[in-house]
Design an enzyme around this catalytic site. Structure first.
Site, short mmCIF file in Angstrom:
data_model
loop_
_atom_site.label_atom_id
_atom_site.label_comp_id
_atom_site.label_asym_id
_atom_site.label_seq_id
_atom_site.Cartn_x
_atom_site.Cartn_y
_atom_site.Cartn_z
N VAL A 157 -28.88 38.41 59.11
CA VAL A 157 -28.61 38.70 58.47
C VAL A 157 -27.26 38.38 57.53
CG1 VAL A 157 -29.68 38.58 56.05
CG2 VAL A 157 -30.92 38.10 57.69
N THR A 167 -35.42 40.17 53.72
CA THR A 167 -37.01 40.20 52.81
C THR A 167 -37.85 40.94 52.64
OG1 THR A 167 -36.46 38.25 53.64
CG2 THR A 167 -38.61 38.20 53.08
N ASN A 211 -40.68 30.72 52.12
CA ASN A 211 -41.25 30.21 53.24
C ASN A 211 -42.59 30.39 53.21
OD1 ASN A 211 -38.59 30.82 53.87
ND2 ASN A 211 -39.02 33.00 54.99
N ALA A 265 -45.70 17.30 62.90
CA ALA A 265 -46.93 18.02 63.44
C ALA A 265 -45.83 18.56 65.03
CB ALA A 265 -48.08 17.00 63.94
N CYS A 285 -38.95 34.66 60.68
CA CYS A 285 -38.57 34.98 59.18
C CYS A 285 -40.68 34.83 58.67
CB CYS A 285 -38.24 33.21 58.83
SG CYS A 285 -36.15 33.88 58.48
N ARG A 329 -38.97 35.52 68.29
CA ARG A 329 -40.06 36.31 68.36
C ARG A 329 -41.06 34.83 67.68
NH1 ARG A 329 -35.95 39.39 64.27
NH2 ARG A 329 -34.87 37.20 65.44
#
Length: 431
Positions: free
Chosen positions: A11, A121, A208, A252, A260, A327
């Site tokens: 970011v 965030t 999100n 899918a 995030c 992650r």
């Protein structure tokens, strides 16, 4: 206005670039000397298409500087963006230790009015906490404002999103802070929402969480599609043409990952629980996502009988293409389970790398897809890198011991793969 960006990760580096590109003088501050030295040379310490070239451009022009000297940097800038990490605690709540440390550093080094902008965030109410932390750390009383300005960047598309945002959200009750932030963003042609800091903070989490909900909804629907002989991709196409729904995030697959969605959904659920509110839909979204990888793994297990001593080729490690971020990547869970069941795992990803942990020592990391495919009993595709679709599967199939292909992203054309002789299974496209 000269701008200070504290934190030079995904970011922070992107934010520094976009303000420099807009004509402002920008300094990036970080405690990691290694990262700062790389950035001073115009080199990025993570993979993000197009970002390094723009960082290098503005380093060369002198518009973008980097430093580890926090006292001088804070004292020398009037507008300070906080862009440090807010990782999840074991209970799912956001860990604000880095935010607090930065706030205290700002208070200690403050020498006049500062506009402090939280771009990280953060949970609802963090703006008030930052204000308290700064005030408590001040050596002398100086005026300041704290505003919220959440980021809406997609990994792999950060440059596009930063330079051409679909909205700018500003949370503040200060007329001065509002005027300064609107001036900083004056060159951007997109809607601007000015609201309270709490609303701005919640907009980020709510956005999100809603996108994560679309993903888990389609992954649940895909299981029904497999049973009733319907292709989930065609269902998604038909749904996406409705402007109230839209086509994005209806694919899918193995579920969402990254820095995030997992932590933001978890934090929103925890925030609600603290207020004695249960967000039951989001609780189920998390459950679906945590177990989605196992749905494809079950298909492979059914086909192979078991994984013991089977050679499994994993294509893709990153949680999505065009990033090196692993992650919460579904591939990690897939690899973990395969190793537990005594499979021989070979891995190839064009960019991402496995963490240096003892639990992954048994994995053979390959530099080419062909190496991973050699003598494989099954291929499991976990990341939809464009390069995988461009491979010559007509010739590559001769490398495999068994022609079993399990597509965790529904990337390949099922009819083409089956026409080549593969036993092909995706998610929600059994027919």
């Amino acid at each position: 206005m000269n701008i200070l960006i504290i934190g030079t990760g995904y970011v922070g580096a992107t934010t520094a670039m976009v303000f420099a590109e807009s004509g402002w003088q920008v300094t990036g501050l970080d405690v990691d000397a290694r990262k700062i030295e790389q950035l001073k040379q115009g080199r990025l310490h993570f993979h993000e298409p197009g970002l390094e070239a723009l960082i290098d451009k503005h380093v060369r022009s002198g518009r973008l500087l980097f430093t580890t000297d926090k006292e001088s940097a804070i004292a020398g800038h009037d507008v300070i963006f906080i862009c440090v990490g807010t990782p999840s605690r074991p209970d799912g709540s956001a860990d604000l230790r880095y935010i607090q440390q930065v706030a205290e550093d700002i208070g200690c080094s403050m020498n006049g009015y500062k506009l402090v902008v939280t771009k990280s965030t953060v949970p609802v109410g963090t703006q008030e906490q930052v204000t308290t932390w700064i005030r408590a750390a001040q050596r002398q009383p100086h005026p300041f404002d704290v505003a919220s300005n959440p980021e809406f960047l997609r990994e792999g598309k950060a440059v596009e999103d930063a330079l051409h945002p679909d909205r700018i959200v500003i949370g503040t009750d200060s007329a001065k802070a509002k005027e300064q932030l609107l001036t900083l963003y004056q060159s951007f042609q997109c809607p601007r929402i000015v609201t309270t800091s709490r609303t701005a903070e919640l907009i980020k989490y709510a956005s999100n969480a809603f996108l994560a909900t679309k993903i888990s909804y389609m992954n649940e629907l895909a299981k029904l599609c497999d049973v009733v002989n319907v292709n989930v991709n065609e269902v998604a196409q038909g749904m996406g043409l409705d402007p109230r729904i839209g086509p994005s995030f209806l694919q899918a697959g193995l579920g969402y990952g990254g820095s995030c969605f997992p932590k933001d959904v978890s934090e929103l659920v925890m925030t609600a629980k603290e207020q004695e509110v249960h967000l039951r839909i989001l609780e189920q979204v998390m459950e679906v996502n945590a177990t989605q990888y196992a749905y494809l793994l079950d298909k492979a297990r059914t086909r192979l009988g078991d994984f013991a001593n089977k050679n499994i080729a994993i294509l893709g490690l990153a949680f999505k293409p065009d990033t090196d971020d692993i992650r919460e990547a579904p591939a990690l869970r897939m690899i973990h389970d395969l190793l537990l069941e005594q499979a021989n795992v070979k891995l190839f990803d064009p960019v991402a790398t496995l963490p240096a942990q003892p639990s992954y020592e048994a994995v053979t990391v390959c530099s080419l897809a062909e190496e991973a495919l050699h003598d494989a009993d099954a291929v499991i595709l976990c990341t939809e890198w464009t390069a995988f679709g461009q491979l010559d599967w007509t010739n590559l199939k001769s490398l495999l011991r068994q022609l079993n292909f399990f597509d965790g992203r529904n990337m390949m054309d099922a009819q083409v793969m089956r026409g080549l002789g593969f036993y092909y299974r995706g998610i929600g496209n059994e027919h």
